[in-house]
Design an enzyme around this catalytic site. Structure first.
Site, PDB file in Angstrom:
ATOM      1  N   GLU A  68       0.820  -1.028  -0.030  1.00 13.37           N
ATOM      2  CA  GLU A  68       0.022   0.032  -0.084  1.00 13.37           C
ATOM      3  C   GLU A  68       0.817   1.174   0.099  1.00 13.37           C
ATOM      4  O   GLU A  68       0.526   2.231  -0.615  1.00 13.37           O
ATOM      5  CB  GLU A  68      -1.054   0.077   1.072  1.00 13.37           C
ATOM      6  CG  GLU A  68      -2.040  -0.969   0.927  1.00 13.37           C
ATOM      7  CD  GLU A  68      -1.630  -2.373   1.449  1.00 13.37           C
ATOM      8  OE1 GLU A  68      -0.568  -2.561   1.747  1.00 13.37           O
ATOM      9  OE2 GLU A  68      -2.612  -3.244   1.482  1.00 13.37           O
TER      10      GLU A  68
ATOM     11  N   PHE B 230     -10.943  -7.555  14.125  1.00  9.69           N
ATOM     12  CA  PHE B 230      -9.968  -7.993  13.169  1.00  9.69           C
ATOM     13  C   PHE B 230      -9.515  -6.896  12.215  1.00  9.69           C
ATOM     14  O   PHE B 230     -10.305  -6.534  11.517  1.00  9.69           O
ATOM     15  CB  PHE B 230     -10.216  -9.387  12.640  1.00  9.69           C
ATOM     16  CG  PHE B 230      -9.273  -9.793  11.610  1.00  9.69           C
ATOM     17  CD1 PHE B 230      -7.967 -10.235  11.986  1.00  9.69           C
ATOM     18  CD2 PHE B 230      -9.321 -10.045  10.217  1.00  9.69           C
ATOM     19  CE1 PHE B 230      -7.051 -10.547  11.162  1.00  9.69           C
ATOM     20  CE2 PHE B 230      -8.493 -10.316   9.467  1.00  9.69           C
ATOM     21  CZ  PHE B 230      -7.035 -10.588   9.835  1.00  9.69           C
ATOM     22  N   GLN B 231      -8.440  -6.612  12.118  1.00  5.39           N
ATOM     23  CA  GLN B 231      -7.757  -5.666  10.846  1.00  5.39           C
ATOM     24  C   GLN B 231      -8.402  -4.233  11.205  1.00  5.39           C
ATOM     25  O   GLN B 231      -8.654  -3.596  10.310  1.00  5.39           O
ATOM     26  CB  GLN B 231      -8.011  -6.017   9.669  1.00  5.39           C
ATOM     27  CG  GLN B 231      -7.200  -7.117   9.320  1.00  5.39           C
ATOM     28  CD  GLN B 231      -6.915  -7.394   7.818  1.00  5.39           C
ATOM     29  OE1 GLN B 231      -7.907  -7.297   6.933  1.00  5.39           O
ATOM     30  NE2 GLN B 231      -5.829  -8.230   7.329  1.00  5.39           N
TER      31      GLN B 231
ATOM     32  N   LYS C 264     -17.234  -0.707   6.482  1.00  8.19           N
ATOM     33  CA  LYS C 264     -17.655  -1.780   5.615  1.00  8.19           C
ATOM     34  C   LYS C 264     -19.264  -1.951   5.351  1.00  8.19           C
ATOM     35  O   LYS C 264     -19.817  -1.932   4.309  1.00  8.19           O
ATOM     36  CB  LYS C 264     -17.386  -3.333   5.943  1.00  8.19           C
ATOM     37  CG  LYS C 264     -17.321  -4.291   4.965  1.00  8.19           C
ATOM     38  CD  LYS C 264     -16.854  -5.843   5.511  1.00  8.19           C
ATOM     39  CE  LYS C 264     -17.079  -6.788   4.358  1.00  8.19           C
ATOM     40  NZ  LYS C 264     -16.416  -8.112   4.915  1.00  8.19           N
TER      41      LYS C 264
ATOM     42  N   MET D 220      24.515   8.544   0.757  1.00 11.19           N
ATOM     43  CA  MET D 220      24.345   9.767   1.649  1.00 11.19           C
ATOM     44  C   MET D 220      24.802   9.681   3.028  1.00 11.19           C
ATOM     45  O   MET D 220      25.432  10.741   3.666  1.00 11.19           O
ATOM     46  CB  MET D 220      23.009  10.694   1.325  1.00 11.19           C
ATOM     47  CG  MET D 220      23.075  11.917   1.791  1.00 11.19           C
ATOM     48  SD  MET D 220      24.041  13.346   1.028  1.00 11.19           S
ATOM     49  CE  MET D 220      23.119  13.876  -0.370  1.00 11.19           C
TER      50      MET D 220
END
Lengths: 588, 186
Positions: free
Chosen positions: A61, A123-124, A173, A490
């Site tokens: 993501e 969950f999640q 949802k 760097m």
């Protein structure tokens, strides 16, 4: 962007929340989104096929957020990323912060668990509006289907208005599954309210004009705001009419043509010496759409001590934040310059004899000014600067270049000369490694006809290398140049300069990038010497499909000049005399 | 220096968090914040006091305005205004000591709002220094303070400066519907 050609967006219809989501995006003119499905966003994905929207499936993501960001930077449109709840949402965070720091218009849509279980550690489940509060311009949690269209339309308005920025809309949802009346017109947000502290007063304009007229050593600092506001012509007119040299911030690059005689180049930590000296010596600074970032000013107390300062800026919170200014013109850069320009005449530039000032700057370039890298005898070594310079030369400077963060990013800014807006895509504010590859994907989706190059270091490339698979799956013609020096370059340079060459945790064993590309079905080639470079770049450009070039460059090369953090702008570490990239006359 | 801001904010979940989060991000400590209803439906009024450099006032106000849920921000900074704080102070008091506390409360124009055999509760409103003065005197007189609850400051400009008047005084144009609503109310 205000098109509403498709039927769902014109006639009020009963739709599911998921359908409303897409119909609203279609109505807002969105054609491409970058995302990754998951449980809490599945209803939306289920409805996707009914809508004329291209979905690019990413591999992580973070990649989706950077792609939406690159899409926005390349096109000026709002980029859209979509992810599921929990880890899907938190993976967006680095990309959102990247967009926030560089003021990029972006919309992130996340699914969340059903509103009935919100707050139960389902969950999640993660409180993503809480997590992203400090790194978004605005965010919202939506729990009802009827609220989806207004929330998304408001989010898009906020993302692209004023000083742009990322907005996140978190949709539960059950809101996606429920049905509601979709009325695109009724979901229109209230007219955008400009920041109430914007003000450009007549006497401020007059004061600015007078300062410009009386200045002997003026300089324009050209920032990202030029491209954001579309003020390229106005800045150019101002510079030419009043004969004021222009210094660029990293994100300002592209807003003023590199080849323009008044363009001095990049300022700041890795700006060329003459640019920083000119700023220190200037008697007037005209800051256009830039925010006096610490990488640009060195230390506030020693910055441009002799200069009066005019700041043209859209965000009132930036005025006097790092540098106190004498005149603040708070508004959209293009609009402000259009008001200012009638008061500036070329007549005064002549009076001032600005050519003396410009000649002084030219003289200060001295031997170090002009680089003739092209005609440098091949010493058998491959320097990153060569690669940048040749990429610029071979592509004619017409490519969109996405850079990552580190040495190669600075070399690119120094040696690749950008003539046009939105042609350099780079993470300036947050300095996000792993940005180049996904942001280039976004740029290519936004501008399919443009030649797109990724320039990344061997370190940063590995942070998001999984997106190679996205390039393959979407069959995107993107050329990738890895500047491979076997170090986190760097950081190694800082260790060399400031930590007694204690190269702790910077040497890097990397996979064979050409084989890695091959495993993804992407062609590639390693380039070890200067003599192979041109043919390899031409091969990559001619190849029908993505191509990866692994440039094995000098390992302990450093970016010069460099202002050590916390030092004054003129206290630079200069190029050592033995540096083989001597700079002579032919190439600028 | 001490900065006092009065903000009109949307009365929605999470707005207080956004405001608080902004101060946290700027690394500025909020000394007090009071929130409650205003004269407008759906709009809360907030008085916010913080300690920051003199120059910080502009940036705080400008940053507050960048929050979408903020409608109006007034930096009170030295303007003629009425400031009040409510304090509830519970003091240990017996039959013998009670009357002395009554006298003190009288002097400070405070009221006794609760009384038990072992303690009493003082309610007072006033400027900060007045509340602090009463607390100081109670302590200096060896009364045992059991609990203090202070509301934090509420501030309102003096004179005919309603929020609508302030709004109208602003140079930038407003949304037509707001202006209409204001006109109807006049």
């Amino acid at each position: 962007m205000d098109t509403q050609a498709n039927s769902p967006s014109t006639t009020p219809t009963m739709l599911t929340g998921a359908e409303i989501l897409w119909a609203t995006l279609v109505g807002e003119g969105v054609t491409d989104v970058f995302g990754y499905p998951g449980g809490a966003i599945l209803p939306a994905y289920d409805a996707l096929r009914k809508f004329p929207i291209r979905h690019i499936l990413v591999r992580h993501e973070q990649g989706a957020a950077h792609m939406a960001d690159g899409y926005a930077r390349a096109s000026g449109k709002v980029g859209v990323a979509i992810a599921t709840s929990g880890p899907g949402a938190t993976n967006l965070v680095t990309g959102i912060a990247t967009a926030m720091l560089d003021s990029i218009p972006m919309l992130c849509i996340t699914g969340n668990v059903s509103s009935k279980v919100l707050g139960t550690d389902a969950f999640q489940e993660v409180d993503i509006t809480g997590v992203t509060l400090p790194v978004t311009k605005h965010n919202a949690l939506v729990t009802r289907a009827e609220d989806i269209a207004p929330a998304l339309r408001l989010a898009i308005q906020i993302a692209r208005s004023g000083r742009p920025g990322p907005v996140l809309v978190d949709i539960t949802k059950d809101a996606q599954q429920a049905t509601a009346l979709f009325d695109f017109e009724a979901a229109k947000p209230k007219p955008y309210r400009p920041h109430p502290m914007l003000k450009v007063e007549i006497h401020g304009l007059a004061q600015a004009a007078e300062l410009i007229r009386s200045a002997k050593k003026p300089i324009i600092l050209a920032g990202h705001g030029i491209q954001q506001s579309g003020a390229m012509e106005q800045v150019r007119t101002l510079a030419e009419r009043a004969q004021i040299p222009v210094a660029m911030t990293l994100l300002g690059i592209g807003g003023f043509p590199a080849s323009h005689p008044l363009n001095l180049g990049m300022m700041g930590m890795h700006g060329e010496a003459w640019v920083n000296h000119a700023i220190q010596e200037a008697d007037l600074i005209l800051a256009c759409g830039m925010r006096f970032d610490d990488r640009v000013i060195g230390t506030p107390s020693t910055y441009a001590p002799n200069a009066k300062k005019i700041h043209i800026e859209i965000d009132p919170a930036e005025i006097n934040k790092n540098i106190k200014v004498d005149v603040a013109l708070v508004g959209d850069l293009k609009e402000v310059l259009e008001q200012l320009l009638p008061q500036i005449s070329s007549h005064h530039a002549g009076q001032r004899n600005s050519s003396t000032w410009i000649k002084t700057i030219e003289a200060s370039k001295g031997q170090s000014a002009v680089r003739d890298i092209k005609n440098l005898p091949d010493s058998g070594h491959l320097y990153a600067a060569h690669v940048m310079h040749d990429l610029w030369r071979i592509t004619g400077g017409n490519a969109i270049v996405s850079t990552d963060v580190g040495q190669h990013q600075m070399w690119e800014a120094q040696y690749f000369h950008h003539e046009t807006p939105r042609s350099l895509i780079t993470s300036g504010g947050l300095g996000t490694m792993g940005f180049a590859l996904p942001s280039a994907i976004g740029a290519k989706v936004a501008c399919p006809k443009k030649e797109v190059w990724v320039i990344a270091g061997d370190g940063g490339f590995q942070m998001t290398a999984a997106e190679l698979a996205t390039i393959k799956q979407e069959n995107l013609k993107i050329n990738i140049a890895i500047i491979n020096n076997g170090y986190l370059g760097m950081v190694r340079q800082w260790q060399e300069f400031f930590y007694d060459r204690n190269y702790e945790s910077t040497p890097l064993i990397s996979p064979d990038f050409v084989k890695l590309a091959d495993a993804h079905g992407i062609a590639g080639r390693a380039v070890k010497t200067r003599s192979e470079l041109e043919a390899a770049v031409n091969e990559a450009r001619a190849h029908n499909g993505p191509f990866l070039l692994n440039f094995l460059v000098e390992q302990e090369d450093s970016v010069y000049p460099m202002i050590p953090a916390g030092r004054a702008l003129h206290e630079m570490i200069r190029r050592p005399g033995h540096n083989p990239i001597v700079e002579t006359s032919n190439d600028l | 220096m001490l900065h006092t801001f009065v903000a009109y904010v949307e009365d929605k979940p999470g707005v207080l968090t956004r405001v608080a989060s902004l101060f946290r991000r700027l690394n500025i400590n909020i000394i007090s914040v009071t929130v409650g209803c205003s004269e407008r439906d759906g709009i809360s009024r907030m008085t916010l006091v913080c300690e920051a450099s003199a120059e910080a006032g502009h940036r705080i106000r400008a940053s507050l305005y960048k929050l979408d849920n903020i409608i109006e921000v007034d930096d009170i900074a030295g303007a003629p205004a009425v400031t009040r704080e409510l304090a509830l102070i519970k003091v240990a008091a017996t039959k013998q000591t009670r009357s002395a506390i009554f006298e003190l409360a009288e002097v400070f124009r405070a009221r006794i709002v609760d009384l038990t055999a072992e303690s009493l509760m003082i309610e007072m409103t006033g400027v900060e220094s007045k509340v602090e003065g009463l607390v100081q005197v109670l302590e200096d007189s060896d009364f045992q303070i059991l609990e203090i609850s202070r509301s934090g400051k509420m501030t309102m400009r003096r004179g005919h400066h309603t929020s609508r008047v302030l709004k109208a005084m602003r140079p930038t144009a407003e949304e037509p519907e707001e202006a209409e609503a204001a006109a109807e109310a006049e």
